[in-house]
Write an enzyme that holds these catalytic residues in place. Sequence first.
Site, mmCIF file in Angstrom:
data_model
loop_
_atom_site.group_PDB
_atom_site.id
_atom_site.type_symbol
_atom_site.label_atom_id
_atom_site.label_comp_id
_atom_site.label_asym_id
_atom_site.label_seq_id
_atom_site.Cartn_x
_atom_site.Cartn_y
_atom_site.Cartn_z
ATOM 1 N N HIS A 257 99.463 44.915 27.879
ATOM 2 C CA HIS A 257 99.359 44.316 29.213
ATOM 3 C C HIS A 257 98.164 44.940 29.908
ATOM 4 O O HIS A 257 98.051 46.157 30.001
ATOM 5 C CB HIS A 257 100.622 44.557 30.036
ATOM 6 N N CYS A 258 97.261 44.114 30.393
ATOM 7 C CA CYS A 258 96.030 44.587 31.014
ATOM 8 C C CYS A 258 96.084 44.377 32.521
ATOM 9 O O CYS A 258 96.192 43.237 32.993
ATOM 10 C CB CYS A 258 94.822 43.856 30.422
ATOM 11 N N VAL A 259 96.010 45.473 33.284
ATOM 12 C CA VAL A 259 96.077 45.358 34.741
ATOM 13 C C VAL A 259 94.804 44.741 35.305
ATOM 14 O O VAL A 259 94.809 44.193 36.414
ATOM 15 C CB VAL A 259 96.332 46.738 35.388
ATOM 16 N N ASN B 60 95.550 41.155 35.126
ATOM 17 C CA ASN B 60 96.874 40.839 35.660
ATOM 18 C C ASN B 60 97.625 39.917 34.707
ATOM 19 O O ASN B 60 98.284 38.961 35.115
ATOM 20 C CB ASN B 60 96.760 40.185 37.044
ATOM 21 N N ASN B 61 97.518 40.216 33.420
ATOM 22 C CA ASN B 61 98.122 39.349 32.422
ATOM 23 C C ASN B 61 98.272 40.132 31.124
ATOM 24 O O ASN B 61 97.630 41.171 30.932
ATOM 25 C CB ASN B 61 97.241 38.121 32.172
#
Length: 423
Positions: free
Chosen positions: A185-187, A190-191
């Site tokens: 999950h990549c901040v 946001n996905n």
Amino acid sequence: MGALAKIAVGVLVISFMTFVAFFGRLPALRHTPIAWLHRAIWVYIPNGIIATDRSLTGGRIIASAGTAGHYIWYGRHPTILIFYILLLSVGEFLYLPGAWPRLSPAHKVISAILIILPYIFLYLAAHGDPGTITSKTHARFMTLYPYDFTLFHPGQECRTCHLLKPARSKHCAVCKRCVARADHHCVFINNCVGHGNQHWFLLLLLSTALLTAYGAYKGMIMVGENARLRNKTFALWKSPRMSWHEYFLLLTFGIQLDVGVGALTLLTAMTSPLVWGLLGYHMYLIYCGTTTNESMKWQDWQAEMDEGFAFRRKMPLPRSRHPVLEGSWTRWPVESVQILVRTVDGEPPNDPALPGEGDWERVWHLRDIENIYDIGFWDNLVDVFVPGYSFREERRSDLERGKRARKNKAKGQRGAVLVATAT
């Protein structure tokens, strides 16, 4: 300390600590000072602050801050995404007024393309479906990959989504959904990064890396031109005839003559290696036929092997699939050639219900395990950049299973072995 040194040190510290905070958990950095700093930032220092707050306020401040912090870091919201967009746009706003008039027509075209591409790929990566597994899409995702009976076993159900987990999938606690071929999950977008949008994520990294490298390259040329207004003999590659004191004075002058260009040149020069490093890490994972999530699983298996608790045996050939727990067919060209299990007592398994045939063999090294998800670098790239591409044209028994994987035996685990062999 001069103005140049202060700017350089400040940017360098911020860039380094950002890298440590976000990427210190990567398996390739375990047992390194960066991993220790990551634990210090997220474990040791917070524990010290918590202990102090408990003794002074009974923990009320930390409770309130923890709620806000948990939402910022683990809630699905666009705060970091907005920060990333602002970082790009504000940097371009400061850089372009001084740099654009000094660019040739060809470089203006190149600059325009490099500026636009990160926004396009950011939108596609952030807005795209990473491969959300629902009751409607479950059957399709079950045909993507076979279970390898090592990292992924049939019959495991997601306790949240109440669906059988397809091979290489993972439930994201932030997005509250299962994702096919989940990477992480990549901040910043946001996905989740998964089967459906990993190619956009990689193109985002590539376009950002090219933009920062190009900005640093052109910026250093302009800074050098500014410095030569004071001394025509100045060159970015210091001449032996020029003292370091004079060199830094001229370099400082070149930066301060146009602060926008100078400051962004330093920022891009120091952050570009981080972006290239992250891109290189993900390309290496593709080369190994694995993901960020799977590389951590491989590292856990190495720990089990070090303790002598891992055992394997052959899978029968051909093998009939379970009609309920497995898909009847997958697009993948190879199937599992072994089953790998762990025991709690270090003795070979004695459960007759376990699949496979023959005697159990203790495994000590990851290189002795077949990674069926590694089918060669170019095919691995096709799998990422052409989601759903079928490597088999028809539904048939895979009598050749394991043959293609044996060409690159154990390469899929090299991302995890990198740390194990160095320690």
